[in-house]
Enzyme design. Structure first.
Site, short mmCIF file in Angstrom:
data_model
loop_
_atom_site.label_atom_id
_atom_site.label_comp_id
_atom_site.label_asym_id
_atom_site.label_seq_id
_atom_site.Cartn_x
_atom_site.Cartn_y
_atom_site.Cartn_z
N SER A 179 -10.87 -0.15 3.37
CA SER A 179 -9.93 -0.42 4.98
C SER A 179 -9.65 1.12 5.28
O SER A 179 -8.96 1.84 4.59
CB SER A 179 -8.55 -1.12 4.53
OG SER A 179 -8.93 -2.58 4.02
N GLU B 221 -5.11 4.44 6.39
CA GLU B 221 -5.07 4.20 5.01
C GLU B 221 -5.43 5.18 4.01
O GLU B 221 -4.58 5.74 3.21
CB GLU B 221 -5.50 2.64 4.80
CG GLU B 221 -4.93 2.05 3.60
CD GLU B 221 -5.34 2.38 2.27
OE1 GLU B 221 -4.86 2.23 1.51
OE2 GLU B 221 -6.65 2.60 2.45
N ARG C 255 0.97 -1.35 -0.04
CA ARG C 255 0.01 0.08 0.14
C ARG C 255 0.77 1.31 -0.02
O ARG C 255 0.60 2.24 0.79
CB ARG C 255 -0.71 0.18 1.34
CG ARG C 255 -2.09 -0.85 1.16
CD ARG C 255 -3.10 -0.55 0.21
NE ARG C 255 -4.26 -1.31 0.19
CZ ARG C 255 -4.42 -2.72 -0.10
NH1 ARG C 255 -3.21 -3.29 -0.68
NH2 ARG C 255 -5.56 -3.32 0.22
#
Ligand code: EPU
Length: 348
Positions: free
Chosen positions: A237, A343, A164
């Site tokens: 998320s 995130e 990520r």
């Protein structure tokens, strides 16, 4: 050089999947590379900060909005070329790329189906799910440099991809992604690597089967945009899965066993993350820290189907959402000594 079509006080909430936050003081759609450059030049002349908005699925807009120029990427050219190559403008809806690839029998993106957002955002957070990451199939990323307004074509090795993560995410003011080239595997086999997916498809599954299975799994977790799903307003998320040392992971397992949160070590989800590091499951940590799926704080809460997704039930504020996120982080830290990192990007 043209005059950019600058709009004022444009509400941003409807352009995001969370549906929260205030307006952009200045806003411009960028339908071509030329209009992007005109907009960046205008903002530089006006000494205004610039934020780039894609599909709005991984962004949190503060309640007082954004005081600079928001550029909404709408470059939408999409070409499926010979040899499994795809060229996609930054504003192409991501699912169009995945669907076109699977339809042609090209492997490499079938597990990345059902993810909301635009193609230009995928290299930034190296979108990944169910055992695939876009970094594995990105051939080149076309960018505009924010300082010189020139274009560059970057190889994957220049992009600093990680879990990520990418150099674009680490240096958000350096480039604007305008297009991405992918290289897929014509007639290639689907990726069936993720344990949950392995249990969900039969051997000999095709790309179409795998795509369908992933969509099914995502739908069960409210991770596919569905207008009838009460958990639909989210940014996917909300936290990264924390990566810790093997020692910390061991201590966490011991603590979970001592506290009766797990009956055996295998109950604590963990994945090797290279070089003696271990990736933990943030969703599990949140639940075991006492925040059950479906927990609510006014107009915001945790998804009823996945503890890692924070959802907005309508009529809420970003302040409420961020306060709840802080509460969750504190609970997880108190319980396990692990800090969760947000995130989605905060537009500030
Ligand atoms: N878990 C729980 N409770 C929950 C959710 C998960 O205990 O409420 C446990 C599960 O039992 C499982 C583990 O956590 O053992 C992992 O759960 P899951 O397979 O649902 O995946 P995730 O780690 O929570 C990541 C990505 C998702 C991606 C899925 C599938 C991150 C931050 N998230 O979630 O990506 O779809 O894997 O590959 O890496 C996103 O980034 O927005 C996103 C949705």
């Amino acid at each position: 050089m043209g005059t950019p079509d600058i709009q004022r006080d444009v509400p941003l909430a409807p352009l995001t999947t969370l549906g929260l936050g205030g307006p952009a003081k200045y806003f411009v759609p960028a339908k071509s590379e030329g209009s992007l450059i005109d907009a960046l030049r205008w903002a530089a002349d006006e000494h205004l900060p610039v934020a780039i908005l894609g599909g709005g699925s991984n962004i949190i807009v503060p309640d007082d909005g954004y005081g600079g120029l928001v550029v909404h990427m709408q470059i939408r050219d999409l070409a499926f070329l010979e040899g499994g190559r795809i060229h996609a403008g930054a504003g192409v809806p991501w699912e169009d790329v995945v669907e076109g690839a699977v339809f042609r029998g090209w492997a490499g993106l079938e597990c990345l189906t059902g993810i909301p957002g635009s193609t230009g955002a995928t290299p930034i957070q190296n979108v990944g799910a169910y055992g695939q990451e876009v970094a594995e199939v990105i051939q080149r990323v076309r960018v505009a440099r924010r300082d010189t307004l020139d274009f560059e074509e970057l190889d994957p090795t220049d992009c600093g991809f990680g879990y990520r993560d990418s150099s674009f995410k680490r240096e958000p003011d350096r480039f604007v992604v305008t297009a991405v080239d992918f290289l897929l595997r014509p007639d290639g086999a689907p990726t069936i690597r993720y344990a949950e997916l392995t249990n969900h498809v039969t051997s000999g599954a095709t790309l179409v089967d795998v795509r369908r299975a992933v969509l099914d799994l995502r739908r069960r977790k409210s991770m596919v945009l569905d207008p009838d799903d009460p958990n639909r307003r989210s940014a996917g998320s909300f936290f990264l899965n924390p990566i810790v040392s093997a020692e910390q992971a061991y201590e966490l397992v011991e603590r979970a066993l001592d506290d009766g949160l797990a009956s055996s070590a295998s109950d604590v989800p963990r994945h090797p993350a290279g070089e003696g590091r271990v990736k933990l499951a943030a969703g599990w940590l949140i639940e075991k820290a006492g925040i059950a799926k479906g927990t609510r704080r006014g107009a915001v809460g945790v998804s009823t189907n996945h503890a890692l997704a924070l959802v907005h039930h309508g009529g809420g504020t970003t302040t409420e959402l961020l306060a709840f996120a802080t509460e969750i982080r504190r609970c997880v830290e108190d319980r396990f000594g692990v800090r969760l990192e947000r995130e989605p990007r905060l537009l500030a």
